[in-house]
Motif scaffolding. Structure first.
Motif, PDB file in Angstrom:
ATOM      1  N   PHE A   1       8.772 -10.241  -3.605  1.00  0.00           N
ATOM      2  CA  PHE A   1       8.167  -9.212  -3.785  1.00  0.00           C
ATOM      3  C   PHE A   1       9.246  -8.220  -4.028  1.00  0.00           C
ATOM      4  O   PHE A   1       8.893  -7.213  -4.929  1.00  0.00           O
ATOM      5  CB  PHE A   1       7.644  -8.685  -2.356  1.00  0.00           C
ATOM      6  CG  PHE A   1       6.242  -9.389  -2.180  1.00  0.00           C
ATOM      7  CD1 PHE A   1       5.883 -10.465  -2.785  1.00  0.00           C
ATOM      8  CD2 PHE A   1       5.722  -9.339  -0.637  1.00  0.00           C
ATOM      9  CE1 PHE A   1       4.677 -11.259  -2.388  1.00  0.00           C
ATOM     10  CE2 PHE A   1       4.997 -10.110  -0.273  1.00  0.00           C
ATOM     11  CZ  PHE A   1       4.312 -11.089  -1.148  1.00  0.00           C
TER      12      PHE A   1
ATOM     13  N   CYS B   1       9.257  -6.011  -7.520  1.00  0.00           N
ATOM     14  CA  CYS B   1       9.043  -4.570  -7.434  1.00  0.00           C
ATOM     15  C   CYS B   1      10.443  -3.861  -8.060  1.00  0.00           C
ATOM     16  O   CYS B   1      10.198  -2.764  -8.750  1.00  0.00           O
ATOM     17  CB  CYS B   1       9.408  -4.079  -5.672  1.00  0.00           C
ATOM     18  SG  CYS B   1       7.790  -4.089  -4.882  1.00  0.00           S
TER      19      CYS B   1
ATOM     20  N   ASN C   1      10.936  -4.018   2.230  1.00  0.00           N
ATOM     21  CA  ASN C   1      10.121  -5.453   1.967  1.00  0.00           C
ATOM     22  C   ASN C   1      10.867  -6.651   2.860  1.00  0.00           C
ATOM     23  O   ASN C   1      10.264  -7.750   3.108  1.00  0.00           O
ATOM     24  CB  ASN C   1      10.304  -5.682   0.590  1.00  0.00           C
ATOM     25  CG  ASN C   1      10.541  -6.988   0.135  1.00  0.00           C
ATOM     26  OD1 ASN C   1       9.216  -7.592   0.081  1.00  0.00           O
ATOM     27  ND2 ASN C   1      11.445  -7.763  -0.332  1.00  0.00           N
TER      28      ASN C   1
ATOM     29  N   ILE D   1       5.978  -3.416   3.841  1.00  0.00           N
ATOM     30  CA  ILE D   1       5.454  -4.875   3.342  1.00  0.00           C
ATOM     31  C   ILE D   1       4.821  -5.651   4.845  1.00  0.00           C
ATOM     32  O   ILE D   1       5.690  -6.167   5.493  1.00  0.00           O
ATOM     33  CB  ILE D   1       6.185  -5.774   2.387  1.00  0.00           C
ATOM     34  CG1 ILE D   1       6.741  -4.855   1.436  1.00  0.00           C
ATOM     35  CG2 ILE D   1       5.486  -6.803   2.318  1.00  0.00           C
ATOM     36  CD1 ILE D   1       5.479  -4.302   0.317  1.00  0.00           C
TER      37      ILE D   1
ATOM     38  N   SER E   1       5.731 -17.349  -3.403  1.00  0.00           N
ATOM     39  CA  SER E   1       7.057 -16.726  -3.382  1.00  0.00           C
ATOM     40  C   SER E   1       7.930 -17.681  -2.628  1.00  0.00           C
ATOM     41  O   SER E   1       7.613 -18.713  -2.670  1.00  0.00           O
ATOM     42  CB  SER E   1       7.204 -15.241  -2.889  1.00  0.00           C
ATOM     43  OG  SER E   1       7.031 -15.287  -1.532  1.00  0.00           O
TER      44      SER E   1
ATOM     45  N   SER F   1       4.235 -12.399  -6.941  1.00  0.00           N
ATOM     46  CA  SER F   1       5.074 -11.467  -6.382  1.00  0.00           C
ATOM     47  C   SER F   1       4.726 -10.074  -7.422  1.00  0.00           C
ATOM     48  O   SER F   1       4.754  -8.987  -7.101  1.00  0.00           O
ATOM     49  CB  SER F   1       6.635 -11.809  -6.712  1.00  0.00           C
ATOM     50  OG  SER F   1       6.819 -12.636  -5.478  1.00  0.00           O
TER      51      SER F   1
ATOM     52  N   ILE G   1       1.802  -8.027  -6.202  1.00  0.00           N
ATOM     53  CA  ILE G   1       2.268  -7.079  -4.943  1.00  0.00           C
ATOM     54  C   ILE G   1       3.112  -6.033  -5.650  1.00  0.00           C
ATOM     55  O   ILE G   1       2.852  -4.714  -5.185  1.00  0.00           O
ATOM     56  CB  ILE G   1       2.936  -7.731  -3.902  1.00  0.00           C
ATOM     57  CG1 ILE G   1       2.168  -9.057  -3.207  1.00  0.00           C
ATOM     58  CG2 ILE G   1       3.291  -7.013  -2.533  1.00  0.00           C
ATOM     59  CD1 ILE G   1       0.688  -8.664  -2.815  1.00  0.00           C
TER      60      ILE G   1
END
Length: 252
Positions: free
Chosen positions: A14, A18, A85, A136, A186, A212, A215
């Motif tokens: 994630f 991101c 995260n 998260i 992931s 991922s 998200i």
């Protein structure tokens, strides 16, 4: 001037997704993780697009977190978004057989690490009366499952901590959102089973789990809402996953 996002656990999953999405939208990035080689590879990839400040950090080390935030270059000091995260699950044994070290590591990372990063960065957001903390979490913080014991408990903390942050911040324009994914492919399961790829692959066998990138898309959508809108929590599962029935043990 580009807005600044601080992402923990940025070296995979994630966090990396991101970082790539925020970079694609022109955000300056502060990236941290424990794996230096991966962090440098990601920094090199994204630095061609945006300003990136990357450093190795174990969020379990409170002093290191404080020092990293205090020593940020001036151009990275005004953090707009914190994506908490960094986190992990370890093991899937019932509580009576779990490794206490695994429990402690999950508490230290998922709870304490999140607290340390939030406490270090939040005062600046409050002083500027602007910012967004994205935590998260997990559906495991709401719905129990066998073997989820301490992992689920840590994510229940994340859920309640997120809500309580908003209670404390109600007189500010600082927002808080808890993202709660379900089954997502992931390195999560690979870490949970300590590198056993066969066990990790079995978790996703015959499914189409979240990715991922899914998200990351949700995180970015949440922080992109109008400034007066706060999304308290977003729970998301793949369509192949639903709520388990109540477990009942029957004597033979």
């Amino acid at each position: 001037m580009a807005k600044i996002a601080f992402i923990t656990g940025a070296t995979s999953g994630f966090g990396a997704a991101c970082a790539r999405l925020f970079a694609a939208n022109g955000w300056s990035l502060i990236l941290c993780g424990r794996r230096q080689e991966r962090l440098e590879t990601l920094r090199a990839e994204l630095a061609a697009k945006v300003s990136v400040h990357a450093f190795v950090l174990d969020v379990r080390d409170e002093a290191a977190v404080k020092r990293a935030v205090a020593e940020l270059p001036a151009e990275f000091a005004d953090i707009e978004i914190l994506v908490n995260n960094a986190g992990l699950a370890l093991g899937l044994e019932p509580a009576q057989r779990c490794d206490m070290e695994d429990w402690e590591r999950m508490v230290d990372t998922n709870i304490k690490g999140l607290m340390y990063c939030t406490r270090a960065i939040l005062p600046g957001m409050v002083a500027r009366n602007q910012g967004h903390v994205v935590n998260i979490g997990s559906v495991a913080g709401t719905y129990p499952y066998p073997g989820g014991n301490v992992y689920g408990a840590t994510k229940a903390f994340v859920k309640q901590f997120s809500l309580n942050l908003r209670a404390d911040l109600v007189n500010t324009r600082v927002r808080v959102t808890n993202i709660e994914p379900g089954l997502a492919e992931s390195e999560f399961s690979l870490v949970r089973f300590k590198g056993d790829s066969a066990k990790a692959d079995h978790v996703y066998q015959g499914t189409e789990p979240l990715r991922s990138e899914d998200i990351a898309d949700i995180v970015y959508w949440a922080v992109s809402r109008p400034a007066h809108v706060n999304l308290n929590s977003i729970e998301v599962m793949p369509v192949c996953q639903a709520f388990a029935p109540f477990a009942i043990h029957r004597e033979s």
